[in-house]
Design an enzyme around this catalytic site. Structure first.
Site, PDB file in Angstrom:
ATOM      1  N   ALA A  57      23.051 -58.346  14.622  1.00 41.92           N
ATOM      2  CA  ALA A  57      21.689 -58.066  15.071  1.00 41.92           C
ATOM      3  C   ALA A  57      21.639 -57.038  16.192  1.00 41.92           C
ATOM      4  O   ALA A  57      20.589 -56.814  16.782  1.00 41.92           O
ATOM      5  CB  ALA A  57      21.021 -59.369  15.535  1.00 41.92           C
ATOM      6  N   ASP A 105      29.067 -53.249  26.098  1.00 44.81           N
ATOM      7  CA  ASP A 105      28.830 -54.611  25.623  1.00 44.81           C
ATOM      8  C   ASP A 105      29.722 -55.619  26.344  1.00 44.81           C
ATOM      9  O   ASP A 105      29.270 -56.684  26.774  1.00 44.81           O
ATOM     10  CB  ASP A 105      29.062 -54.693  24.120  1.00 44.81           C
ATOM     11  CG  ASP A 105      28.071 -53.861  23.334  1.00 44.81           C
ATOM     12  OD1 ASP A 105      27.082 -53.390  23.936  1.00 44.81           O
ATOM     13  OD2 ASP A 105      28.284 -53.668  22.129  1.00 44.81           O
TER      14      ASP A 105
END
Length: 393
Positions: free
Chosen positions: A132, A181
């Protein structure tokens, strides 16, 4: 809630391995507020952590065996009870294309860096939606790295764990991701967005409390899945590196915003590289603009900057898709303050900045637009800036 989750994960660990874990840790997924595809160009990013986490129950071993299990994978996926057994001495880059490559890659990266990891039993469970664009893989890597750091007494700081996790994903998994990330998962703080300079990893926590100002940030998961290690992401990165080489700079971060037009002229008729360069340079400027607006209390004014970012990702970087564009267009038509895709692209999620009073109307409008278009129904939830990686038990 964290206590209940930790207890459930610990109990599953005990059933799998016959004894309780030495501890339970959590690491979050993230939403990137602004700064997309700038991290591997030594630029600026601004993520914040989600309440959705990867949770790991872990114990050390001394026999060189690494045993891995995930509650998110069917128990018949590998071995008896779904437990995968590996030997730490045999771990090698790009030998595993399954989910176990992420935790195994962390063990490999730690050992390659000279840390004596002699094995582990690990049970994982994650609420971060996979595919996602919310960094489910980075959450998995960081939670394992933090657990091993604590258990083996390695003394590594958050940014160091992030570097090792990035190496695991770049080399062991084979995905050319940047540092954002993993740093977000390791270093974010509740109630803040993380202003990160990816060149030197300097950080500044920027207060980001939308609820106090009558606003909300929605995440719209389009349910369109992507695979970064397969193709297009790597092509964009290679194109950015080509642009930097042609311009004679170490990275596109070094192209000044006020010198962009001159840089584009120097690139001549290589339109693909020109588009990539234009996005990265303008996106770095957008990150700095958002930081300035938030620090001066002009939070509502970040909305148009987010929308500018989407246009650049759609038209210059060319990584949007019909579902992401539909979210943005529908939300803006219904009065959203701003909207853009977030994450690596080619699917995944979009974010929508909205007045609190408009959330229900916006959510319904997006859902109805997807239904009319014949798309899979999106998942919509509020993004609340949450804590980074930590030990639960």
């Amino acid at each position: 809630m964290s206590e209940a989750v930790a207890q459930a994960v610990a109990e599953r660990f005990t059933r799998l391995y016959g004894a309780g874990p030495e501890g339970v840790w959590a690491a979050p997924g993230r939403v990137n507020l602004i700064g997309e595809h700038t991290d591997y160009n030594d630029g600026f990013v601004m993520p914040f952590a989600l309440p959705h986490t990867a949770v790991a129950a872990v114990s050390r071993r001394t026999d060189g065996l690494l045993r891995l299990h995930s509650a998110n994978i069917g128990d018949d996926a590998a071995g008896a009870g779904g437990v995968t057994e590996l030997r730490v001495a045999d771990l090698a880059p790009e030998t595993d294309r399954g989910w176990t490559a992420y935790p195994a890659g962390v063990v490999w990266a730690l050992r390659e860096a000279g840390h004596e990891i002699t094995g582990a039993d690990i049970h994982l469970a994650s609420t971060v939606p996979a595919g996602a664009g919310l960094s489910s893989s980075a959450a998995l890597e960081v939670v394992v790295a933090l657990a091993l750091n604590d258990l083996y007494g390695l003394g590594l700081r958050g940014w160091q764990l992030a570097r090792l996790c990035q190496r695991a994903e770049n080399v062991y998994v084979g995905a050319p991701v940047g540092i954002m990330d993993q740093t977000a998962a390791a270093c974010c703080e509740a109630g803040h967005a993380l202003f990160l300079d990816t060149r030197d990893l300097s950080q500044r926590q920027i207060p980001f409390d939308l609820a106090a100002e009558g606003m909300r940030l929605l995440v719209v998961d389009t349910q369109v899945k992507h695979a970064h290690s397969e193709g297009e992401y790597g092509k964009r990165r290679a194109g950015c590196e080509k642009g930097a080489a042609l311009l004679g700079v170490d990275a596109l971060r070094d192209v000044p915003y006020d010198g962009l037009e001159a840089a584009l002229e120097r690139l001549g008729d290589d339109e693909e590289v020109r588009r990539l360069v234009r996005h990265v340079v303008t996106e770095d400027e957008r990150v700095e603009r958002v930081v300035s607006l938030l620090e001066s209390g002009r939070t509502r004014e970040i909305g148009p900057v987010l929308t500018e970012g989407h246009v650049s990702l759609r038209d210059d970087f060319r990584i949007s898709c019909p579902e992401l564009d539909l979210v943005v267009d529908t939300a803006l038509a219904e009065g959203a303050l701003g909207a853009r895709m977030t994450g690596g692209g080619f699917g995944g999620s979009a974010i929508v900045l909205a007045r609190a009073a408009d959330v229900e109307t916006l959510t319904k409008a997006v859902q109805e637009a997807f239904a009319r278009a014949g798309f899979t129904a999106p998942r919509v939830f509020e993004a609340v800036p949450s804590a980074g990686a930590r030990r639960l038990v």
